[in-house]
Design an enzyme around this catalytic site. Structure first.
Site, mmCIF file in Angstrom:
data_model
loop_
_atom_site.group_PDB
_atom_site.id
_atom_site.type_symbol
_atom_site.label_atom_id
_atom_site.label_comp_id
_atom_site.label_asym_id
_atom_site.label_seq_id
_atom_site.Cartn_x
_atom_site.Cartn_y
_atom_site.Cartn_z
ATOM 1 N N ASP A 12 -22.024 14.938 -26.173
ATOM 2 C CA ASP A 12 -20.561 15.014 -26.121
ATOM 3 C C ASP A 12 -20.003 13.916 -25.217
ATOM 4 O OD1 ASP A 12 -21.723 16.203 -23.994
ATOM 5 O OD2 ASP A 12 -20.341 17.881 -23.811
ATOM 6 N N GLU A 61 0.943 5.825 12.698
ATOM 7 C CA GLU A 61 -0.403 5.421 13.125
ATOM 8 C C GLU A 61 -0.467 3.934 13.487
ATOM 9 O OE1 GLU A 61 -4.956 5.221 11.471
ATOM 10 O OE2 GLU A 61 -3.379 5.939 10.153
ATOM 11 N N ASP A 62 0.233 3.096 12.708
ATOM 12 C CA ASP A 62 0.031 1.645 12.830
ATOM 13 C C ASP A 62 1.158 0.890 13.523
ATOM 14 O OD1 ASP A 62 -2.321 1.998 11.460
ATOM 15 O OD2 ASP A 62 -1.469 1.544 9.503
ATOM 16 N N HIS A 97 0.833 -1.219 0.000
ATOM 17 C CA HIS A 97 0.000 0.000 0.000
ATOM 18 C C HIS A 97 0.866 1.268 0.000
ATOM 19 C CE1 HIS A 97 -3.013 2.975 0.927
ATOM 20 N NE2 HIS A 97 -2.470 3.220 2.102
ATOM 21 N N HIS A 122 3.865 6.948 5.404
ATOM 22 C CA HIS A 122 2.671 7.676 5.863
ATOM 23 C C HIS A 122 1.846 6.944 6.912
ATOM 24 C CE1 HIS A 122 0.403 5.346 2.768
ATOM 25 N NE2 HIS A 122 -0.641 5.614 3.509
#
Length: 735
Positions: free
Chosen positions: A273, A91-92, A62, A87
């Site tokens: 269009d 957090e993880d 990811h 990134h």
């Protein structure tokens, strides 16, 4: 059965993605860049080594994919690649921002910090993601790359949404269309914006998405032949005149085709269009404008242009930096075709937005402060002055994202760009807060106009002010820009606060006069008497004379009388809940949530779902309300109140009939209404609630409201009606 994982195959897969990233980034790298990217990759690989995505693949794929999008599709450089790879580590994983700063420097740490979601307690009524988004925008003041990497992150999540459970798909897709697609649009990332919109449609209205995708695919051969013939004479003439150029045919996105069908109420075949022709010129920057108009002249020599469809964003670029010349011309087969004329630099900015914009900035020939920078300055100002709740802020921010612009001028000829439908009052606040607060009206093109006057392109506006002027609540209905709304609200709030203090003083003096103690019990007695629940409102109304202070008498404070509780604002809703119970649809029709227990629910009147429709539940104080996933309100609900979304699906018991609307069009003939009503009532045993049919010049258009059991029942009826002689279109609409 669990799939066996071969570590060697996985390792090779990870390395393949990593090498692809380095290959794509190579033209942008210098000095130590490759080493830094390798260090970030190894750090992320180690930090996420035990983690897997919902699809089962290693998590590191990811961050690698996000970095790939950042460099390949947005055109960002080394700092962004490193930040994208890292990134999710804070957090993880056990990594802290201080670790990132120590290893990779303060700039990368700042971006990663902006990308790290915040957690904790949020004020009631706001949603976590609105707060997260607000925090992320605060970092925009520091570094726009935070937002660009966030968009790359969201794009990869949307591309891999298949592995998520249904309720997560709906929530993520809705948040995407609500915030990230408009943001990508505003930052000039048109290709990404279109893909996000299409993916939203794929997961929220899969049937419509697949149907349109197939139709676009089926028409591809004919479309390519048409483009070849259309382009041939232009191609020949451009070569004859010595232009370096490239011509591309670009199909419209599925989402924009659907939007056009719904907006203009036409079928797929009637969308004229479906694609645009793009002419990209290789010319030096100083010759771009003249070259674009030269090519426009060549195109209109061969094909007749529609004068109402000329868009000149070469002379006045859009606020997000987009430059291009658009015209719609009539082809020899009677089809309208949009032709977009731009230079290679303009095309780069249109495809890659902000990052490309900065790449060209160094040439020194871009305006000193571009419109895009001016927009970012406005966002900063909004963030610094806005103290409303996160949800209010989100709504206002969003309103200012996805809009067309209107171009107006000051008396001295300075250009002011505002959102479409902006008013004279918005214009006043854009010039200066004090001018806005004292605005009486405006002279537009030398003619007096009120505050609420909606600006038109080319208007010259002179604001009239007075020291005696004061904003009112009504002003909030006259403005659409965030700056004006925030400043008016601030002024009203301060004014109310000052007047409340005056009111408190009046009440205290009155109590002193009566010889009554100024206590909480006595305040409750006064609130109950005047039927008020908020002391500040009570004092404010006393001050402005809406409540009469002379009603405060000794008899109110009789110690023999029980002290009333101050009234609760929630009490009226208890009555509503009883009404909901009486009106409620039978609860065994739906299974809500993970368990099969029964809930009280009501059907949302905005989209009237019926059994068979893809639905979700939304928790309110009155119980659960059932909406279609394609409901116009669904996006805002799922984005802002994700925690109140409840999974819902229909059970097999379909005895209950639900109201649905059918739109029908065709050529008028004697007995047609009779044929239509006979099919509805006789052959399908459906009760009709109402039918309205208007005919004009041999054509008719009608709306029929019927009670049906489910979508199959409705589709059978639509199929039968479409076979009636003279009927050209039958479709369901949100009744």
């Amino acid at each position: 059965m669990a799939t066996l994982i071969d570590p060697e195959v996985e390792r090779n897969e990870i390395l393949r993605h990593y090498r692809r990233l380095l290959r794509t980034a190579k033209p942008y790298l210098s000095g130590n860049d490759a080493k830094l990217i390798k260090k970030a990759f190894n750090t992320s690989l180690e930090a996420h080594k035990e983690m897997r995505r919902k699809s089962g693949e290693p998590y590191i794929l990811h961050p690698l994919a996000v970095a790939q999008i950042a460099v390949e599709e947005i055109g960002l450089g080394t700092t962004s690649i490193v930040a994208a790879l890292l990134h999710d580590v804070v957090e993880d994983t056990p990594w802290e921002i201080s670790d990132v700063e120590r290893e990779f420097g303060s700039r990368v740490a700042q971006i990663v910090d902006g990308l790290t979601k915040i957690s904790g307690v949020f004020e009631y009524g706001t949603s976590e993601q609105a707060e997260n988004f607000r925090k992320m925008l605060l970092t925009l003041s520091e570094d726009v790359r935070v937002i660009l990497i966030k968009i790359a992150d969201r794009l990869h999540n949307m591309r891999t949404l298949d592995s998520m459970p249904r309720h997560k798909q709906l929530k993520i897709a809705s948040e995407t269309i609500y915030l990230y697609a408009p943001l990508a649009h505003r930052l000039g990332l048109y290709a990404i914006k279109s893909e996000l919109e299409d993916l939203y449609l794929k997961y929220t209205d899969t049937e419509v998405y697949n149907d349109l995708t197939n139709k676009v695919r089926q028409s591809r051969g004919a479309r390519n032949r048409f483009i070849k013939e259309f382009v041939a004479p232009i191609d020949e003439e451009l070569k004859a005149q010595g232009f370096g150029f490239e011509i591309k045919g670009r199909p419209k996105s599925i989402y924009s085709i659907l939007r056009k069908m719904r907006k203009q109420n036409v079928t797929f075949d009637e969308v004229y269009d479906l694609f645009a022709i793009r002419v990209i010129l290789d010319v030096p920057q100083e010759q771009e404008k003249a070259a674009c108009w030269q090519v426009y002249s060549i195109v209109t020599d061969f094909y007749q242009p529609n004068p109402d469809r000329l868009r000149d964003w070469v002379s006045t670029p859009k606020a997000n930096g987009y430059e291009s010349l658009h015209t719609t011309v009539m082809s020899r087969t009677g089809q309208w075709v949009e032709v977009q004329i731009r230079s290679r630099r303009m095309d780069d900015i249109a495809e890659k937005g902000y990052a490309a914009h900065w790449k060209y900035k160094d040439t020194g020939s871009v305006q000193p402060e571009s419109t895009l920078e001016a927009w970012i300055a406005k966002v900063r100002e909004m963030l610094e002055t806005n103290n409303s709740s996160a949800l209010e802020f989100m709504d206002e921010f969003r309103q200012n994202l996805f809009v067309k612009e209107v171009y107006a001028f000051t008396p001295k000829g300075k250009l002011v760009i505002l959102p479409d439908k902006a008013t004279a009052l918005d214009f006043a606040f854009d010039i200066h807060t004090h001018i806005g607060l004292q605005c009486l009206g405006a002279k537009v093109n030398q003619k007096l106009e009120p505050l609420s006057y909606q600006l038109r392109n080319g208007d010259q506006v002179e604001i009239l002010t007075s020291h005696k002027q004061r904003p009112t609540e009504e002003w909030l209905q006259y403005v659409i820009t965030s700056k004006a709304r925030t400043k008016i609200k601030e002024w009203l709030r301060d004014d109310k606060k000052a007047k409340s203090e005056d009111g408190r003083f009046i009440v205290e003096k009155r109590l002193e006069l009566l010889g009554i103690e100024n206590s909480q019990d006595n305040l409750n007695r006064m609130l109950a008497h005047f039927n008020m629940y908020n002391p500040q409102d009570f004092y404010y109304r006393i001050a402005i004379g809406q409540l009469d202070g002379r009603e405060i008498k000794e008899s109110l404070f009789d110690p023999a009388k029980e002290v009333p509780r101050s009234p609760s604002i929630l009490e009226p809703k208890a009555f509503d809940q009883e009404v909901q119970k009486l009106r409620g649809v039978r609860a065994d029709m739906l299974v809500i949530g993970e368990e099969t227990q029964k809930f009280d629910y009501t059907i949302a009147p905005c989209c009237n779902p019926i059994p068979g429709d893809d639905v979700f539940g939304f928790e309110t104080e009155q119980g659960i309300v059932i909406h279609r996933t394609s409901c116009p309100k669904a996006v805002a609900m799922m984005s802002n109140y994700g925690n109140r979304i409840v999974r819902a699906k229909w059970t097999d018991q379909l005895e209950l009939a639900f109201l649905a609307g059918i739109r029908i069009k065709g050529s008028d003939r004697v007995g047609l209404v009779n044929d239509v009503t006979r099919i509805i009532s006789n052959s399908l045993k459906v009760n009709m609630r109402s039918i309205t049919i208007d005919s004009n010049d041999g054509f008719f258009e009608g709306q029929i409201m019927v009670f049906v059991n489910d979508t199959d029942h409705l589709n059978k009826m639509i199929q039968r009606l479409s076979k009636v002689n003279g009927v050209l279109l039958v479709e369901r609409f949100a009744s």
